[in-house]
Design an enzyme around this catalytic site. Structure first.
Site, mmCIF file in Angstrom:
data_model
loop_
_atom_site.group_PDB
_atom_site.id
_atom_site.type_symbol
_atom_site.label_atom_id
_atom_site.label_comp_id
_atom_site.label_asym_id
_atom_site.label_seq_id
_atom_site.Cartn_x
_atom_site.Cartn_y
_atom_site.Cartn_z
ATOM 1 N N LYS A 105 0.857 -1.178 0.000
ATOM 2 C CA LYS A 105 0.000 0.000 0.000
ATOM 3 C C LYS A 105 0.899 1.236 0.000
ATOM 4 O O LYS A 105 1.919 1.261 0.707
ATOM 5 C CB LYS A 105 -0.892 -0.033 1.254
ATOM 6 C CG LYS A 105 -1.915 1.094 1.329
ATOM 7 C CD LYS A 105 -2.826 0.923 2.543
ATOM 8 C CE LYS A 105 -3.881 2.005 2.639
ATOM 9 N NZ LYS A 105 -4.797 1.823 3.784
ATOM 10 N N SER B 221 -10.037 -0.503 7.022
ATOM 11 C CA SER B 221 -9.491 -0.459 5.656
ATOM 12 C C SER B 221 -8.775 -1.700 5.170
ATOM 13 O O SER B 221 -8.346 -1.747 4.020
ATOM 14 C CB SER B 221 -8.555 0.734 5.503
ATOM 15 O OG SER B 221 -9.319 1.916 5.408
ATOM 16 N N SER C 168 -9.699 2.006 2.833
ATOM 17 C CA SER C 168 -8.824 2.762 1.974
ATOM 18 C C SER C 168 -7.796 1.918 1.232
ATOM 19 O O SER C 168 -7.138 2.418 0.326
ATOM 20 C CB SER C 168 -8.088 3.800 2.830
ATOM 21 O OG SER C 168 -7.276 3.146 3.792
HETATM 22 N N1 GLN Z 1 -13.406 4.420 6.494
HETATM 23 C C1 GLN Z 1 -12.650 4.778 7.643
HETATM 24 C C2 GLN Z 1 -12.183 6.211 7.538
HETATM 25 O O1 GLN Z 1 -12.354 6.783 6.502
HETATM 26 C C3 GLN Z 1 -11.498 3.845 7.861
HETATM 27 C C4 GLN Z 1 -10.323 4.120 7.025
HETATM 28 C C5 GLN Z 1 -9.155 3.279 7.373
HETATM 29 O O2 GLN Z 1 -9.274 2.246 8.019
HETATM 30 N N2 GLN Z 1 -7.981 3.720 6.962
HETATM 31 O O3 GLN Z 1 -11.656 6.751 8.461
#
Ligand code: GLN
Length: 483
Positions: free
Chosen positions: A76, A175, A151
């Site tokens: 990532k 995410s 994400s």
């Molecule tokens: N959807 C959540 C957020 O936008 C989690 C994102 C994540 O785990 N990086 O904060």
């Protein structure tokens, strides 16, 4: 070659059926051919991959072995990679070449993994759809009109499209698990502190945790083995021995106590997903598990608490990107104030700016007690709910998401609608617990995930349950058409 799991690749390399160079070349060609459809990579690292593959083949020829030696993966794009762009999905870091490797990157490289590239992601890991990336949205290989989740959507789409067997990802509020659910993968968010955050660009430091995305629990075990462990460079890394995650995979589930929270099956859950979750419960019962209804009474407060704490930490973490110390600098600033304002205004996208504003507001002197402190109290209640539940059961099971992957753009104009989709995942981050999502069936041709949560440092138990489930079901073997 591209259909092989990490475990199969390890056997093939050990048996000299193919070399890491051959495999790497085949996958790089596949990425070049198919990735334009899904946009799962921000950077491809062909030269690095081929030199790592060559070195891995040499190490095997010299008698070394190891499950990841010569195995192709991707990172990532928030894991720092020395000399290679590490963008975090943002214009802010488009020209940032990290001066060092993240601990996770260094550990996997030392184990012999081959880095094919850096995967697309929501900007600064903020999102659940991978639509906020400066490099464009990622498409779900199961249906190119739908989001892959976020994400870590690039890592998920790449593995789901069989461009590579496994990838690293991070989970601040879901995410890893949510994109795993949306793309028919197995994804593991480890206990907070299990995997080093050093060199992982921070979103919300008390919630962020790195982990693997792969097709099977067996492969997640191999990846976690390469990623986990104490790191003196990360002050929240925990000095606990790392067990051999593959050894425990075959333990019997006889007598395993599975808790199913009654709050999970509320009106917000798609009834077709509820049915698939009940099917997975029946499957685990057949394997000897005992089901018990439990309650997590404070779950309803978790989303508002998370969406105060995470932006608060983000507003602080992202203050370093000011065009002077780090990040994009605007053209011809008139003065210092103009430089800060325009560099941040032009470098950050709208969702990141929204979170910075919310976070700075919640932390401001007049509102700290009302929002930030209150959210921290809720965080403790959420954790206590889990501690009480784990007095009665060994793992907790439920849906990973209330709905399957939505259409691209469907929630972009309504951020709160997207935040609500995190309802089942963020509690584990607030409590710091490990969680896993695994494939459990399909709704309208789109994958559905079942989530398992365990007490601290019980990643092995999650992998064991998921592996036993996968030995008795074939959802995880389904492949998206065209890939
Ligand atoms: N959807 C959540 C957020 O936008 C989690 C994102 C994540 O785990 N990086 O904060």
């Amino acid at each position: 070659m591209h259909h092989m799991t990490l475990a199969e690749i390890a056997r093939g390399l050990a048996d000299k059926k193919f070399s890491s160079v051959e495999l790497t070349q085949a996958l790089l060609a596949r990425i070049a051919q198919l990735d334009p459809q899904i946009n799962s990579f921000i950077s491809r690292t062909e030269d690095l991959a081929l030199s790592q593959a060559k070195a891995a083949d040499q190490r095997r020829a010299n008698g070394e072995s190891g499950a990841l030696l010569g195995a192709p993966i991707a990172h990532k794009d928030l894991f720092c990679t020395q000399g290679i762009r590490t963008s975090c999905g943002s214009k802010m870091l488009d020209n940032f070449k990290a001066p060092y490797d993240a601990t996770v990157v260094a550990k996997l490289a030392a184990a012999g993994a081959v880095t094919l590239g850096k995967t697309n992601m929501d900007e600064f890991a903020m999102g659940s759809a991978n639509e906020s990336s400066w490099y464009g949205a990622v498409k779900n290989p199961w249906n190119l009109e739908h989001v892959p989740g976020g994400s870590s959507g690039g890592s998920a789409a790449a593995v789901a499209a069989r461009l590579l067997p496994a990838a690293t990802a991070t989970d601040t509020g879901g995410s890893i698990r949510q994109p795993a659910a949306f793309t028919n993968l197995t994804g593991l968010k480890p206990t907070y502190g299990r995997v080093s955050r050093w060199g992982m660009i921070a979103y919300a430091s008390s919630l962020d945790q790195g982990g693997p995305l792969a097709r099977t629990a067996e492969d997640c075990a191999l990846m976690l083995q390469g990623m986990a462990g104490f790191d003196p460079n990360d002050s929240t890394s925990i000095d606990e021995p790392v067990p051999d995650y593959s050894v425990g995979l075959n333990a019997s589930l006889q007598g395993l106590r599975i808790g199913v929270p009654k709050e999970y099956f509320s009106a917000g859950l798609d009834p077709r997903i509820a049915e698939l979750i009940h099917n997975s419960i029946k499957e685990l019962e057949k394997l000897g598990a005992v089901i018990k209804e439990i309650s997590l009474p404070n779950m309803q407060h978790a989303i508002p608490a998370y969406y105060v704490i995470a932006p608060a930490e983000a507003s602080s973490n992202l203050s370093r990107f000011d065009g002077v110390r780090f990040g994009y600098r605007c053209e011809n600033p008139e003065n210092l104030q103009d430089l800060y304002t325009r560099s941040r205004g032009e470098g950050f996208g709208s969702e990141v700016q929204r979170r910075i504003m919310v976070g700075a507001y919640a932390l401001s002197a007049g509102y700290y007690d009302a929002y930030y402190l209150k959210a921290q109290k809720i965080r403790r209640l959420v954790k206590n709910d889990f501690m009480n539940a784990f007095n009665e059961v060994d793992i907790i099971l439920g849906p990973t998401t209330p709905n399957p992957a939505w259409k691209l753009g469907a929630k972009s104009s309504d951020p709160v609608a997207a935040y609500l989709e995190d309802v089942y995942t963020i509690t584990a981050n607030l409590a710091g617990l490990p969680g896993l999502s695994m494939p459990a069936g399909f709704v309208d041709g789109l994958p559905v995930g079942v989530q398992l949560l365990a007490p601290y440092f019980q990643e092995g138990r999650l992998l064991n349950v998921a592996h036993q489930y996968q030995l008795n079901t074939d959802w995880h073997t389904r492949t998206p058409t065209g890939f």
